[in-house]
Design a protein around this motif. Structure first.
Motif, PDB file in Angstrom:
ATOM      1  N   PRO A 100       0.819  -1.230   0.000  1.00  0.00           N
ATOM      2  CA  PRO A 100       0.000   0.000   0.000  1.00  0.00           C
ATOM      3  C   PRO A 100       0.843   1.265   0.000  1.00  0.00           C
ATOM      4  O   PRO A 100       0.349   2.343  -0.357  1.00  0.00           O
ATOM      5  CB  PRO A 100      -0.829  -0.129   1.279  1.00  0.00           C
ATOM      6  N   GLY A 101       2.112   1.134   0.410  1.00  0.00           N
ATOM      7  CA  GLY A 101       2.984   2.296   0.402  1.00  0.00           C
ATOM      8  C   GLY A 101       3.219   2.873  -0.978  1.00  0.00           C
ATOM      9  O   GLY A 101       3.546   4.061  -1.118  1.00  0.00           O
ATOM     10  N   GLU A 102       3.044   2.032  -2.025  1.00  0.00           N
ATOM     11  CA  GLU A 102       3.230   2.544  -3.385  1.00  0.00           C
ATOM     12  C   GLU A 102       2.178   3.591  -3.711  1.00  0.00           C
ATOM     13  O   GLU A 102       2.466   4.588  -4.383  1.00  0.00           O
ATOM     14  CB  GLU A 102       3.157   1.385  -4.386  1.00  0.00           C
ATOM     15  N   LEU A 103       0.947   3.383  -3.248  1.00  0.00           N
ATOM     16  CA  LEU A 103      -0.087   4.395  -3.461  1.00  0.00           C
ATOM     17  C   LEU A 103       0.138   5.615  -2.570  1.00  0.00           C
ATOM     18  O   LEU A 103      -0.079   6.753  -2.994  1.00  0.00           O
ATOM     19  CB  LEU A 103      -1.471   3.793  -3.177  1.00  0.00           C
ATOM     20  N   ILE A 104       0.605   5.356  -1.330  1.00  0.00           N
ATOM     21  CA  ILE A 104       0.869   6.473  -0.421  1.00  0.00           C
ATOM     22  C   ILE A 104       1.975   7.366  -0.973  1.00  0.00           C
ATOM     23  O   ILE A 104       1.950   8.593  -0.802  1.00  0.00           O
ATOM     24  CB  ILE A 104       1.244   5.933   0.974  1.00  0.00           C
ATOM     25  N   ASN A 112       5.612   5.056   4.761  1.00  0.00           N
ATOM     26  CA  ASN A 112       5.498   3.842   3.961  1.00  0.00           C
ATOM     27  C   ASN A 112       4.882   2.709   4.784  1.00  0.00           C
ATOM     28  O   ASN A 112       5.165   2.573   5.986  1.00  0.00           O
ATOM     29  CB  ASN A 112       6.872   3.399   3.450  1.00  0.00           C
ATOM     30  N   LEU A 113       4.030   1.914   4.142  1.00  0.00           N
ATOM     31  CA  LEU A 113       3.423   0.729   4.750  1.00  0.00           C
ATOM     32  C   LEU A 113       3.696  -0.470   3.859  1.00  0.00           C
ATOM     33  O   LEU A 113       3.616  -0.370   2.629  1.00  0.00           O
ATOM     34  CB  LEU A 113       1.901   0.896   4.896  1.00  0.00           C
ATOM     35  N   GLU A 114       3.981  -1.612   4.467  1.00  0.00           N
ATOM     36  CA  GLU A 114       4.153  -2.843   3.709  1.00  0.00           C
ATOM     37  C   GLU A 114       3.897  -4.037   4.606  1.00  0.00           C
ATOM     38  O   GLU A 114       3.992  -3.943   5.839  1.00  0.00           O
ATOM     39  CB  GLU A 114       5.559  -2.933   3.107  1.00  0.00           C
ATOM     40  N   TYR A 115       3.555  -5.172   3.992  1.00  0.00           N
ATOM     41  CA  TYR A 115       3.301  -6.383   4.757  1.00  0.00           C
ATOM     42  C   TYR A 115       3.489  -7.601   3.865  1.00  0.00           C
ATOM     43  O   TYR A 115       3.481  -7.503   2.630  1.00  0.00           O
ATOM     44  CB  TYR A 115       1.888  -6.382   5.355  1.00  0.00           C
ATOM     45  N   TRP A 116       3.683  -8.735   4.496  1.00  0.00           N
ATOM     46  CA  TRP A 116       3.700 -10.017   3.795  1.00  0.00           C
ATOM     47  C   TRP A 116       3.230 -11.117   4.727  1.00  0.00           C
ATOM     48  O   TRP A 116       3.199 -10.944   5.948  1.00  0.00           O
ATOM     49  CB  TRP A 116       5.075 -10.344   3.213  1.00  0.00           C
ATOM     50  N   ASP A 117       2.851 -12.234   4.138  1.00  0.00           N
ATOM     51  CA  ASP A 117       2.478 -13.404   4.931  1.00  0.00           C
ATOM     52  C   ASP A 117       2.702 -14.661   4.098  1.00  0.00           C
ATOM     53  O   ASP A 117       2.835 -14.594   2.869  1.00  0.00           O
ATOM     54  CB  ASP A 117       1.022 -13.322   5.416  1.00  0.00           C
ATOM     55  N   TYR A 118       2.766 -15.784   4.779  1.00  0.00           N
ATOM     56  CA  TYR A 118       2.918 -17.076   4.101  1.00  0.00           C
ATOM     57  C   TYR A 118       2.208 -18.144   4.911  1.00  0.00           C
ATOM     58  O   TYR A 118       2.056 -18.041   6.133  1.00  0.00           O
ATOM     59  CB  TYR A 118       4.394 -17.447   3.932  1.00  0.00           C
ATOM     60  N   ASP A 140       4.026  -6.980   9.458  1.00  0.00           N
ATOM     61  CA  ASP A 140       3.563  -5.639   9.125  1.00  0.00           C
ATOM     62  C   ASP A 140       4.680  -4.657   9.470  1.00  0.00           C
ATOM     63  O   ASP A 140       5.296  -4.771  10.537  1.00  0.00           O
ATOM     64  CB  ASP A 140       2.318  -5.264   9.935  1.00  0.00           C
ATOM     65  N   GLN A 141       4.925  -3.715   8.594  1.00  0.00           N
ATOM     66  CA  GLN A 141       5.994  -2.759   8.847  1.00  0.00           C
ATOM     67  C   GLN A 141       5.541  -1.355   8.472  1.00  0.00           C
ATOM     68  O   GLN A 141       4.965  -1.135   7.407  1.00  0.00           O
ATOM     69  CB  GLN A 141       7.239  -3.133   8.047  1.00  0.00           C
ATOM     70  N   ILE A 142       5.800  -0.416   9.379  1.00  0.00           N
ATOM     71  CA  ILE A 142       5.514   0.995   9.153  1.00  0.00           C
ATOM     72  C   ILE A 142       6.827   1.755   9.199  1.00  0.00           C
ATOM     73  O   ILE A 142       7.609   1.618  10.151  1.00  0.00           O
ATOM     74  CB  ILE A 142       4.548   1.548  10.218  1.00  0.00           C
TER      75      ILE A 142
END
Length: 240
Positions: A100-104, A112-118, A140-142
């Protein structure tokens, strides 16, 4: 928050949704139902004084095949489910990256916001008599910029990993479910403010006997063994 239970198959996880209100940390295809108890929850949860949110996963059906691709402006994800040849075991794997940080960044480059999961899973046997081995994790990372012309720094990061082994046995009116889960939680407030790391292992077993349509007997036992590591950060470390 410590008195409220966020659970997945009765295994505690620090969050069920990315960025608190975003997409779930586990692919929806894994979830069979979600139990929500604002209070007065069944006794086999125990250990909490607040509410309970418990996501219950489902075992893959024998021979089930599935490919699911998710591509949009906020995230990209993939799920694959397939039987392993010459066995009664089904493999499921899923992963997702959120950006979502790309839109921000179209509005500001100071945040910047980003996240991942598996998630990976092996299902053997049947839903009543069988076993499951699963591993999952999420982060989750801010990030924010402390001052103009300086690089982005991580101000908050939640990360967890789980490995869970379950066995199911049922015969007539009797059923027994046993489970052992182990994992790691990491909460970081940036390099200067330190982090908290938690290691734990949690075994449990639940026995059920259905006397008739009106009466069911339940007996269970569970335990939790934890180890916590505290990193006080560079600022605190410099003052000591």
């Amino acid at each position: 928050p410590s008195s409220t239970g966020f659970l997945l198959d009765k295994v505690r996880v620090p969050l069920l949704f990315h960025l608190l209100g975003g997409p779930s940390v586990i692919h929806p295809e894994f979830i069979e139902e979600i139990h929500f108890y604002p209070g007065g929850f069944p006794p086999h949860y125990g250990g909490y004084t607040g509410g309970i949110i418990d996501g219950e996963t489902r075992s893959a059906r024998r021979g089930e095949r599935l490919i699911d691709i998710d591509l949009n402006l906020l995230q990209s994800g993939l799920l694959i489910r397939t039987p392993i040849p010459h066995t009664d075991v089904t493999f499921t794997g899923a992963g997702r990256i959120g950006y979502p940080g790309e839109l921000i960044s179209l509005l500001t480059d100071d945040f910047n916001l980003e996240y991942w999961d598996y998630q990976t899973r092996l299902d053997g046997g049947t839903p009543r008599n069988g076993w499951t081995l699963s591993a999952l994790g999420a982060r989750d990372q801010i990030q924010s910029r402390p001052a103009p012309d300086e690089p982005l720094e991580t101000t908050l990061r939640y990360e967890f990993h789980r490995v869970d082994i379950k066995h199911r046995y049922g015969s007539g009116a009797f059923s027994l479910k046993s489970q052992v889960a182990t994992g790691q939680d990491l909460t970081s407030f940036g390099e200067e403010n330190g982090s908290i790391k938690l290691w734990y292992i949690s075994p449990r077993a639940d026995a059920e006997y259905r006397f008739n349509n009106a009466w069911t007997g339940l007996l269970g036992v569970d335990g939790s063994f934890r180890s916590t590591e505290l990193d006080q950060g560079s600022v605190a470390g410099g003052d000591m």
